[in-house]
Design an enzyme around this catalytic site. Structure first.
Site, PDB file in Angstrom:
ATOM      1  N   CYS A   1     -58.712  88.034 -35.140  1.00 43.82           N
ATOM      2  CA  CYS A   1     -57.946  88.922 -35.082  1.00 43.82           C
ATOM      3  C   CYS A   1     -57.943  89.843 -35.896  1.00 43.82           C
ATOM      4  O   CYS A   1     -57.077  90.482 -36.481  1.00 43.82           O
ATOM      5  CB  CYS A   1     -56.323  88.283 -35.195  1.00 43.82           C
ATOM      6  SG  CYS A   1     -55.867  86.780 -34.125  1.00 43.82           S
TER       7      CYS A   1
ATOM      8  N   ASP B   1     -60.769  85.578 -27.076  1.00 41.60           N
ATOM      9  CA  ASP B   1     -59.442  85.130 -27.328  1.00 41.60           C
ATOM     10  C   ASP B   1     -59.741  83.905 -27.785  1.00 41.60           C
ATOM     11  O   ASP B   1     -60.352  82.987 -27.354  1.00 41.60           O
ATOM     12  CB  ASP B   1     -58.836  85.208 -26.089  1.00 41.60           C
ATOM     13  CG  ASP B   1     -57.270  84.639 -26.207  1.00 41.60           C
ATOM     14  OD1 ASP B   1     -57.187  83.965 -27.206  1.00 41.60           O
ATOM     15  OD2 ASP B   1     -56.405  84.546 -25.285  1.00 41.60           O
TER      16      ASP B   1
ATOM     17  N   CYS C   1     -48.560  89.627 -41.850  1.00 38.14           N
ATOM     18  CA  CYS C   1     -47.824  90.804 -42.325  1.00 38.14           C
ATOM     19  C   CYS C   1     -46.348  90.498 -42.085  1.00 38.14           C
ATOM     20  O   CYS C   1     -45.648  91.547 -41.678  1.00 38.14           O
ATOM     21  CB  CYS C   1     -48.310  92.055 -42.008  1.00 38.14           C
ATOM     22  SG  CYS C   1     -48.554  92.422 -40.164  1.00 38.14           S
TER      23      CYS C   1
END
Length: 449
Positions: free
Chosen positions: A256, A303, A376
């Site tokens: 990611c 993915d 985050c």
């Protein structure tokens, strides 16, 4: 304040009215967040304004969302019958104008005048231009008294503020809410000589080696940008990659990976990096950033939940960073629209996605290698609880606690369990703009064997 001399005819909304185009773009951005679940920044991607007007539009839109709770409370008090239905962009016009009157160094008269012009220029809002004029004049006339009656936590959605109070205590929740009302500084990660670049740019070297600037101008104009000497990265976002230690010569996977801050960190440290993301468009930006920085990585569109791991994983990696998709509630100080575009349901959905991603990590890390999981987010379901569940169900990994030296000795950023947990209220400073950092969670785990 005297009444501004608005023209009797429907005024022009064209580019020849100074400042109007910037206000129109700010209105579009805020309306996109409120009515279309659009990210605030998306409204500026294809904007054709001059740099000065574009910067003004960004500032107005950012403050509008950062203080949306306060402004919404005031409008609710002043609009006895509520926001008129079928009034088009009226709400966004009022919000952006109120933000200028209350929080920006813009003449009240100009803010009111341009807001009324925008209302009169829209077929749906023009019938309410008189209402807009009256409401904004009331805000201008009584702003100090109106603001004094609104608590700081009003700019954090009530459901989110309650969660933070339950998880961190009321004092910390209040400190985080207050930190998120201030437009933050600009943080940079530099390739080399952080102290030297802090001096060149008139900034401050943080204990984490990030360079912090009180800067709101054009980033490309700063010394060192074109030469690829640094990249923009919040001080908290730069910490997870530091948990890998010395990565020179090691094979590291950044999952990611876009927009690429962590990829750049480990590449600059001498690692052989594979950057993986499912978004080809975001990876294109990552590749462009690496080119500017003169850094290299294998960039793979994939993915990690699909059955295509073997397409890019020849053998397990020495280290893996999983910066998992999350609710992003830790980034509200930089992306204030997140506070108003998320709900409690989003947290449950992304926590399930994170759990499934973690379940696929074992085969990617070689025995004795490191796995760093980070988000985050300020929500425990996406951090502490996620890792506790993972370790309970996995015999292959053991937690390797974060140490103070790993993160530059930031006080209060390591949990009793040994996780990294930064908060918007950390790194205090007398100047609120130079204080704080994003909310991040990270856990470092080593594969046994």
């Amino acid at each position: 304040m005297s009444k501004p001399p608005f023209p009797a005819r429907r005024p022009s909304a064209g580019p020849n009215v100074p400042g109007l185009a910037a206000r129109a773009l700010a209105v579009k951005a805020v309306a996109g967040v409120l009515g279309q679940d659009q990210a605030l920044e998306d409204a500026f991607d294809d904007a054709s304004l001059e740099a000065r007007d574009l910067a003004l539009a960004r500032m107005i839109a950012g403050v509008s969302m950062r203080r949306y709770g306060t402004i919404g409370t005031l409008l609710e008090k002043l609009l006895a019958k509520g926001m008129p239905r079928k009034s088009g962009p009226l709400e966004a016009i009022l919000i952006t104008a109120a933000a200028q009157i209350l929080f920006l160094d813009v003449p009240d008269r100009a803010a009111v005048d341009l807001a009324v012009r925008l209302a009169r220029a829209d077929d749906r809002a023009q019938a309410f231009s008189g209402l807009a004029n009256a409401v904004l004049r009331k805000i201008s006339a009584g702003k100090e008294e109106l603001l004094a009656a609104i608590p700081p936590e009003a700019d954090t959605p009530s459901w989110l503020y309650k969660r933070w109070s339950d998880q961190y205590g009321t004092a910390t929740a209040a400190a985080m809410a207050a930190a998120q009302r201030v437009e933050p500084s600009l943080d940079l990660t530099v390739k080399a000589d952080a102290a030297g670049w802090a001096e060149r740019l008139g900034g401050r070297l943080l204990p984490t080696s990030s360079v912090r600037l009180a800067h709101n101008g054009t980033i490309r104009a700063l010394e060192g940008f074109e030469a690829g000497q640094w990249w923009v990265q919040d001080a908290a976002a730069a910490l997870p990659a530091r948990l890998l230690g010395d990565v020179a010569g090691l094979r590291v996977a950044d999952l990611c990976a876009a927009p690429g801050g962590k990829t750049a960190q480990v590449a600059a440290a001498g690692a052989k990096v594979t950057a993986v993301d499912r978004s080809a468009a975001r990876l294109q930006r990552l590749s462009e950033n690496l080119k500017r920085l003169d850094l290299e990585a294998d960039v793979v569109t994939a993915d990690i939940l699909a059955n295509d791991l073997q397409a890019w994983k020849a053998e397990p990696f020495d280290a893996v960073i999983l910066d998992a998709p999350c609710s992003a509630t830790g980034t509200i100080r930089r992306h204030p629209d997140v506070a108003w575009s998320k709900s409690a349901r989003d947290i449950g959905a992304v926590a399930d996605l994170q759990r499934r991603m973690l379940g696929r990590m074992a085969s990617l890390v070689k025995p004795g290698g490191l796995l760093v999981y980070c988000t985050c987010s300020l929500e425990r379901e996406e951090g502490e609880e996620q890792i506790a569940r993972f370790l309970d169900g996995s015999k292959d990994f053991a937690l390797e606690p974060v140490l103070s030296d790993d993160i530059g000795g930031i006080e209060g950023a390591i949990t009793p369990e040994g996780f990294l947990r930064t908060l918007p209220s950390l790194l205090p400073d007398p100047d609120p703009v130079m204080a704080g950092m994003d909310g991040f969670f990270a856990a470092r785990m080593r594969r046994k064997g």
